[in-house]
Scaffold this active site. Structure first.
Site, PDB file in Angstrom:
ATOM      1  N   HIS A  21     -27.931  29.845  28.977  1.00 30.89           N
ATOM      2  CA  HIS A  21     -28.475  29.096  30.120  1.00 30.89           C
ATOM      3  C   HIS A  21     -27.173  29.222  31.345  1.00 30.89           C
ATOM      4  CE1 HIS A  21     -29.446  25.254  32.064  1.00 30.89           C
ATOM      5  NE2 HIS A  21     -30.495  25.895  32.238  1.00 30.89           N
ATOM      6  N   GLU A  48     -30.029  33.568  31.275  1.00 30.42           N
ATOM      7  CA  GLU A  48     -31.140  32.658  32.114  1.00 30.42           C
ATOM      8  C   GLU A  48     -30.123  32.484  33.471  1.00 30.42           C
ATOM      9  OE1 GLU A  48     -32.569  29.080  34.183  1.00 30.42           O
ATOM     10  OE2 GLU A  48     -30.633  29.750  33.257  1.00 30.42           O
ATOM     11  N   ASP A  50     -31.121  31.113  37.927  1.00 28.36           N
ATOM     12  CA  ASP A  50     -32.114  30.618  38.712  1.00 28.36           C
ATOM     13  C   ASP A  50     -31.494  31.240  40.102  1.00 28.36           C
ATOM     14  OD1 ASP A  50     -32.562  27.890  37.358  1.00 28.36           O
ATOM     15  OD2 ASP A  50     -30.575  27.912  37.493  1.00 28.36           O
ATOM     16  N   HIS A  63     -28.272  26.900  41.087  1.00 30.36           N
ATOM     17  CA  HIS A  63     -29.325  25.889  40.652  1.00 30.36           C
ATOM     18  C   HIS A  63     -29.750  25.084  41.407  1.00 30.36           C
ATOM     19  CE1 HIS A  63     -30.773  22.117  38.615  1.00 30.36           C
ATOM     20  NE2 HIS A  63     -31.386  23.112  37.781  1.00 30.36           N
ATOM     21  N   GLU A 136     -35.378  32.203  37.146  1.00 29.48           N
ATOM     22  CA  GLU A 136     -36.172  31.025  37.587  1.00 29.48           C
ATOM     23  C   GLU A 136     -36.235  31.085  39.298  1.00 29.48           C
ATOM     24  OE1 GLU A 136     -36.338  26.316  37.821  1.00 29.48           O
ATOM     25  OE2 GLU A 136     -35.272  27.336  36.259  1.00 29.48           O
TER      26      GLU A 136
END
Length: 276
Positions: A21, A48, A50, A63, A136
């Site tokens: 993450h 992962e 953002d 993020h 994301e």
């Protein structure tokens, strides 16, 4: 350590895949290249990140809406140009367990540099592994659908919009915004989509249903704690189930028992040690 191909069976048949993450964010400053290279070295199944657009329309891995928490600067990311963001230090805020932050900065002057999506994709594709890559898109934003358009342009440049290929990252685009997923489906229909769901989710996500064109659900670990039956509800409909953010040993055990497909964790090293 070599990163296993996702197409190969794991030593423990059917175990959840482990995704780092924001990179290995418990070990390194989140969303820095060091966080991702550390994750690669750990042998994770995926990473992962953002993405947000800068004022001059570059995608950067951040993020928060603002730069304040994870840099020595201030301001809204979407109002700052990339050149300004590159002047900031994105690493020294993180206190490492071994106290070696200053030593690492000396060895790697780029350690505190903001990470662009293109730079991350360079690093990912150089691994020549089928790493699960979860991206994301953050909403709401002043740029609306431009985020998805720029994302597809970047992915297309690396050959990542035509489905999962050998020795290339396997990209999944995630969002809490259904509109963002609809846009992605129109722009790059072969890229799988993940609908992210928080505790305040609408009813449709609790019975295992998902929006048209979406076959993966990303569940807040709090939902799984409270209502574990939701995992099978989705899997009975043929959906994959990703759970975030799985850091506690009891949550790892719960996810394994429930048979989730992917665990997204700040602590991938610890999670993999438990699975082994």
């Amino acid at each position: 350590m070599a990163v296993p191909y996702l197409g190969e069976k794991h030593e423990s048949e059917g175990r959840p895949r482990v995704v780092a993450h924001r990179g290995a964010s418990a070990m390194q400053p989140e969303h820095t290249l060091a966080a991702y290279t550390t994750a690669f070295d750990l042998g994770v199944d995926g990473i992962e990140c953002d993405v947000r657009l800068t004022a001059d329309h570059h995608l950067v891995c951040v993020h928060d809406r603002r730069a304040d928490r994870t840099s020595n600067g201030k301001g809204v990311i979407s109002t700052l140009e990339l050149a300004r963001l590159e002047e900031l230090d994105w690493a020294s805020w993180k206190k490492l367990d071994d106290g070696s932050a200053s030593e690492q900065m000396d060895r790697d002057p780029d350690r505190g540099r903001i990470l662009t999506l293109n730079r991350l994709l360079d690093s990912l594709t150089s691994q020549r592994q089928e790493l699960l890559t979860l991206i994301e898109t953050k909403h709401p934003t002043r740029y609306g659908g431009l985020v998805e358009r720029q994302l597809v342009t970047a992915l297309r440049a690396y050959g990542l919009t035509t489905g999962d290929l050998t020795q290339l990252p396997h990209v999944r685009v995630m969002s809490f915004s259904l509109l963002a997923l609809v846009r992605m489906r129109g722009l790059a229909p072969q890229v799988p989509l993940v609908y992210l769901v928080e505790q305040s989710a609408p009813r449709l996500s609790w019975d295992g249903s998902l929006p048209v064109g979406v076959n993966i659900v990303g569940l807040d670990v709090k939902i799984v704690r409270r209502n574990p039956s939701i995992v099978k509800a989705h899997q009975r409909r043929g959906h994959e189930v990703y759970v975030w953010t799985v850091n506690q040993p009891e949550d790892v055990e719960r996810c394994v028992e429930l048979g989730v497909d992917v665990m997204i964790s700040d602590r991938p090293r610890d999670v993999m040690a438990m699975l082994d």
